[in-house]
Motif scaffolding. Structure first.
Motif, PDB file in Angstrom:
ATOM      1  N   UNK A 214      37.339  11.722 107.896  1.00 35.21           N
ATOM      2  CA  UNK A 214      37.023  10.364 108.332  1.00 35.21           C
ATOM      3  C   UNK A 214      38.060  10.014 109.387  1.00 35.21           C
ATOM      4  N   UNK A 215      37.602   9.610 110.557  1.00 38.63           N
ATOM      5  CA  UNK A 215      38.491   9.454 111.711  1.00 38.63           C
ATOM      6  C   UNK A 215      39.666   8.521 111.422  1.00 38.63           C
ATOM      7  N   UNK A 216      39.380   7.345 110.917  1.00 39.09           N
ATOM      8  CA  UNK A 216      40.448   6.377 110.646  1.00 39.09           C
ATOM      9  C   UNK A 216      41.368   6.878 109.549  1.00 39.09           C
ATOM     10  N   UNK A 217      40.801   7.458 108.510  1.00 42.70           N
ATOM     11  CA  UNK A 217      41.589   7.986 107.393  1.00 42.70           C
ATOM     12  C   UNK A 217      42.571   9.051 107.877  1.00 42.70           C
ATOM     13  N   UNK A 218      42.087   9.947 108.711  1.00 40.41           N
ATOM     14  CA  UNK A 218      42.931  11.010 109.244  1.00 40.41           C
ATOM     15  C   UNK A 218      44.076  10.435 110.069  1.00 40.41           C
ATOM     16  N   UNK A 219      43.770   9.454 110.891  1.00 43.65           N
ATOM     17  CA  UNK A 219      44.788   8.912 111.792  1.00 43.65           C
ATOM     18  C   UNK A 219      45.810   8.029 111.070  1.00 43.65           C
ATOM     19  N   UNK A 220      45.539   7.678 109.848  1.00 47.18           N
ATOM     20  CA  UNK A 220      46.518   6.944 109.032  1.00 47.18           C
ATOM     21  C   UNK A 220      47.475   7.885 108.289  1.00 47.18           C
ATOM     22  N   UNK A 221      47.172   9.171 108.267  1.00 49.14           N
ATOM     23  CA  UNK A 221      47.840  10.096 107.353  1.00 49.14           C
ATOM     24  C   UNK A 221      48.964  10.881 108.018  1.00 49.14           C
ATOM     25  N   UNK A 222      50.154  10.748 107.483  1.00 49.42           N
ATOM     26  CA  UNK A 222      51.299  11.536 107.945  1.00 49.42           C
ATOM     27  C   UNK A 222      51.042  13.020 107.634  1.00 49.42           C
ATOM     28  N   UNK A 223      51.836  13.889 108.241  1.00 52.73           N
ATOM     29  CA  UNK A 223      51.633  15.318 107.997  1.00 52.73           C
ATOM     30  C   UNK A 223      52.966  16.041 107.864  1.00 52.73           C
ATOM     31  N   UNK A 224      52.896  17.251 107.325  1.00 51.43           N
ATOM     32  CA  UNK A 224      54.058  18.115 107.168  1.00 51.43           C
ATOM     33  C   UNK A 224      54.223  18.993 108.400  1.00 51.43           C
ATOM     34  N   UNK A 225      55.432  19.067 108.917  1.00 49.02           N
ATOM     35  CA  UNK A 225      55.687  19.962 110.045  1.00 49.02           C
ATOM     36  C   UNK A 225      56.546  21.155 109.627  1.00 49.02           C
ATOM     37  N   UNK A 226      57.021  21.149 108.372  1.00 46.53           N
ATOM     38  CA  UNK A 226      57.987  22.148 107.944  1.00 46.53           C
ATOM     39  C   UNK A 226      57.467  23.099 106.875  1.00 46.53           C
ATOM     40  N   UNK A 227      56.202  22.962 106.474  1.00 44.08           N
ATOM     41  CA  UNK A 227      55.681  23.816 105.409  1.00 44.08           C
ATOM     42  C   UNK A 227      54.167  23.697 105.383  1.00 44.08           C
ATOM     43  N   UNK A 228      53.538  24.357 104.399  1.00 45.19           N
ATOM     44  CA  UNK A 228      52.096  24.255 104.256  1.00 45.19           C
ATOM     45  C   UNK A 228      51.689  22.792 104.036  1.00 45.19           C
ATOM     46  N   UNK A 229      50.472  22.473 104.440  1.00 44.14           N
ATOM     47  CA  UNK A 229      49.995  21.106 104.344  1.00 44.14           C
ATOM     48  C   UNK A 229      49.688  20.699 102.899  1.00 44.14           C
ATOM     49  N   UNK A 230      49.860  19.401 102.622  1.00 41.65           N
ATOM     50  CA  UNK A 230      49.535  18.870 101.302  1.00 41.65           C
ATOM     51  C   UNK A 230      48.088  18.389 101.235  1.00 41.65           C
ATOM     52  N   UNK A 231      47.488  18.148 102.390  1.00 41.41           N
ATOM     53  CA  UNK A 231      46.078  17.757 102.470  1.00 41.41           C
ATOM     54  C   UNK A 231      45.445  18.419 103.689  1.00 41.41           C
ATOM     55  N   UNK A 232      44.239  18.917 103.497  1.00 42.00           N
ATOM     56  CA  UNK A 232      43.421  19.428 104.599  1.00 42.00           C
ATOM     57  C   UNK A 232      42.157  18.574 104.668  1.00 42.00           C
ATOM     58  N   UNK A 233      41.734  18.248 105.888  1.00 42.59           N
ATOM     59  CA  UNK A 233      40.521  17.458 106.070  1.00 42.59           C
ATOM     60  C   UNK A 233      39.375  18.362 106.511  1.00 42.59           C
TER      61      UNK A 233
ATOM     62  N   UNK B  90      44.312   0.198 113.051  1.00 43.25           N
ATOM     63  CA  UNK B  90      45.333   1.046 112.451  1.00 43.25           C
ATOM     64  C   UNK B  90      46.681   0.340 112.410  1.00 43.25           C
ATOM     65  N   UNK B  91      46.946  -0.489 113.411  1.00 35.80           N
ATOM     66  CA  UNK B  91      48.207  -1.207 113.465  1.00 35.80           C
ATOM     67  C   UNK B  91      48.378  -2.212 112.349  1.00 35.80           C
ATOM     68  N   UNK B  92      47.278  -2.561 111.681  1.00 33.31           N
ATOM     69  CA  UNK B  92      47.331  -3.546 110.601  1.00 33.31           C
ATOM     70  C   UNK B  92      47.368  -2.896 109.218  1.00 33.31           C
ATOM     71  N   UNK B  93      47.304  -1.566 109.177  1.00 36.90           N
ATOM     72  CA  UNK B  93      47.270  -0.871 107.892  1.00 36.90           C
ATOM     73  C   UNK B  93      48.461   0.054 107.741  1.00 36.90           C
ATOM     74  N   UNK B  94      48.864   0.247 106.490  1.00 30.01           N
ATOM     75  CA  UNK B  94      50.010   1.105 106.205  1.00 30.01           C
ATOM     76  C   UNK B  94      49.635   2.568 106.389  1.00 30.01           C
ATOM     77  N   UNK B  95      50.619   3.358 106.772  1.00 26.99           N
ATOM     78  CA  UNK B  95      50.413   4.794 106.826  1.00 26.99           C
ATOM     79  C   UNK B  95      50.207   5.346 105.419  1.00 26.99           C
ATOM     80  N   UNK B  96      49.533   6.482 105.360  1.00 28.54           N
ATOM     81  CA  UNK B  96      49.352   7.187 104.098  1.00 28.54           C
ATOM     82  C   UNK B  96      50.243   8.427 104.092  1.00 28.54           C
ATOM     83  N   UNK B  97      50.745   8.775 102.923  1.00 24.02           N
ATOM     84  CA  UNK B  97      51.571   9.964 102.789  1.00 24.02           C
ATOM     85  C   UNK B  97      50.688  11.211 102.730  1.00 24.02           C
TER      86      UNK B  97
END
Length: 288
Positions: A212-231, A255-262
């Motif tokens: 989901x486009x908005x859901x993905x763009x709210x979600x932080x990501x890992x740069x140092x290891x395998x991902x915790x979520x795949x879309x 997006x500016x009005x919503x919190x980021x997701x881990x």
């Protein structure tokens, strides 16, 4: 492949490109490419989208080892109008987006050492070319990459780069696609990694969630290891359609009005293919 540096390094053109200098590669460097290519191509059978395997043909050129970007570009241009150019490393966001918008893919020219076969923090020529180029031979995905570049240029005036970077990360680098009822790999960060090619599909640890486009763009990501979520996208056609039909200005405002997701979060409304245990991430967090 973005950096905050303002000027190209010595030897680079104004657009940050450099000569690949294919003749300077050593026999060992070509052998490293061949070893990585053979191992990964075999690993990916039955795991990666067939479109990727079909695109691997563009990497089988007249000369052995690391592809010569000039010859590679000729083959790719004939298929989808894309070409591959060498850069010295990370390039500024605006230059990166402009290259994509003009159907030019920037790739590092160096290759990892033999003792770095399984992991390398900075993208090398194997990640960039083996991981990305086969899908640039697919007309629909090639159009998505161009649309992403054009959208990136437009985003510069919205202070939205962090949101757009998440879209690239969770699609181009670490995306999954549902085909024939099965999940398949397509993201370059996965398909160029021996370990993550297994982890992303088979391990019980990560979440696998419908795109989901908005859901993905709210979600932080890992740069140092395998991902915790795949879309998981439904198809390249649907990914391109959503990108072209979305007015990103209002989306950035929302997006500016919503919190980021881990990276590990699962929220109401998610289409969950797999709710991961997060065991891998928890174990490595404890170890660190």
């Amino acid at each position: 492949m973005a950096t905050t540096a303002l000027k190209p390094p010595p030897g680079a053109a104004a657009d940050w490109t450099i000569p690949q200098d294919w003749r300077s590669y050593t026999a060992q460097e070509h052998a490293t490419w061949d070893k990585l290519f053979a191992r990964q191509a075999e690993m990916l059978k039955g795991r990666v989208t067939p479109a990727f395997l079909e695109g691997l043909d563009v990497l089988r050129l007249s000369k052995p080892g690391i592809p010569d970007f000039e010859e590679l570009s000729e083959v790719l241009m004939a298929r989808t109008g894309w070409r591959v150019v060498a850069v010295p490393g990370l390039v500024p966001d605006e230059d990166f987006f402009r290259h994509l918008a003009n159907r030019t893919f920037v790739a590092g020219r160096f290759i990892r050492r033999p003792d770095q076969l399984d992991y390398l923090e900075e993208p090398d020529v194997f990640h960039d070319v083996f991981g990305h180029v086969p899908l640039l031979a697919n007309p629909v995905f090639a159009d998505y990459m161009q649309a992403y570049g054009a959208g990136g240029l437009r985003s510069m005036s919205f202070d939205a780069l962090h949101w757009l970077a998440r879209l690239y990360w969770y699609t181009v680098e670490f995306g999954l696609v549902r085909e024939g009822g099965d999940l398949k790999l397509y993201g370059a960060g996965i398909v160029s990694s021996f370990g993550e090619s297994v982890f992303a599909l088979d391990d019980p640890s990560p979440n696998r969630i419908g795109f989901d486009l908005k859901r993905v763009m709210r979600t932080r990501y890992r740069i140092d290891d395998y991902q915790q979520t795949y879309f998981v996208i439904d198809s390249f056609d649907d990914l391109l359609r959503q990108t072209l039909e979305t007015d990103f200005g209002p989306l950035y405002a929302a997006l500016g009005k919503e919190a980021d997701l881990e990276p590990q979060d699962v929220i109401a409304g998610d289409k969950v293919f797999t709710r991961g245990t997060q065991a891998y991430a928890l174990q490595h967090k404890k170890a660190s």
